[in-house]
Design a protein around this motif. Structure first.
Motif, PDB file in Angstrom:
ATOM      1  N   ALA A 151     -17.898  -3.551   5.719  1.00  0.00           N
ATOM      2  CA  ALA A 151     -18.213  -4.740   4.917  1.00  0.00           C
ATOM      3  C   ALA A 151     -17.079  -5.768   4.952  1.00  0.00           C
ATOM      4  CB  ALA A 151     -18.495  -4.322   3.483  1.00  0.00           C
ATOM      5  N   ASN A 152     -15.880  -5.383   5.378  1.00  0.00           N
ATOM      6  CA  ASN A 152     -14.745  -6.288   5.438  1.00  0.00           C
ATOM      7  C   ASN A 152     -14.641  -7.077   6.735  1.00  0.00           C
ATOM      8  OD1 ASN A 152     -13.869  -5.440   2.951  1.00  0.00           O
ATOM      9  ND2 ASN A 152     -12.286  -4.094   3.736  1.00  0.00           N
ATOM     10  N   ILE A 184     -11.105  -8.944   6.474  1.00  0.00           N
ATOM     11  CA  ILE A 184     -10.807  -9.799   5.331  1.00  0.00           C
ATOM     12  C   ILE A 184      -9.832  -9.137   4.354  1.00  0.00           C
ATOM     13  CG2 ILE A 184     -12.937 -11.135   5.517  1.00  0.00           C
ATOM     14  CD1 ILE A 184     -14.043  -9.497   3.164  1.00  0.00           C
ATOM     15  N   ALA A 185      -9.716  -7.824   4.388  1.00  0.00           N
ATOM     16  CA  ALA A 185      -8.781  -7.132   3.489  1.00  0.00           C
ATOM     17  C   ALA A 185      -7.326  -7.358   3.896  1.00  0.00           C
ATOM     18  CB  ALA A 185      -9.092  -5.640   3.451  1.00  0.00           C
TER      19      ALA A 185
END
Length: 70
Positions: free
Chosen positions: A65-66, A21-22
């Protein structure tokens, strides 16, 4: 400092198609590793890194976490 600098972490998306997602880059989640990234002998700094292989075959890392399923 601990003798071990990393350990593999089980993850429900291993070997599945994911997106970082980054960066927005998609690929296959190859591993999640809890890695000691400290450059000091006096303290440890552990982070969970996801190793993702993109369409070109190149692997990159991002924070675990991404990672999201595609």
């Amino acid at each position: 400092m601990s003798a071990e600098r990393y350990e593999y972490v089980p993850h429900q998306l291993l070997r599945r198609r994911v997106r970082d997602i980054a960066s927005g880059v998609e690929g296959e989640l190859m591993a999640v590793i809890n890695e000691n990234v400290s450059d000091s002998a006096h303290w440890e700094h552990w982070v969970e890194l996801a190793y993702i292989r993109d369409a070109s075959g190149r692997e990159f890392t991002t924070a675990a976490a991404n990672v999201m399923a595609v």
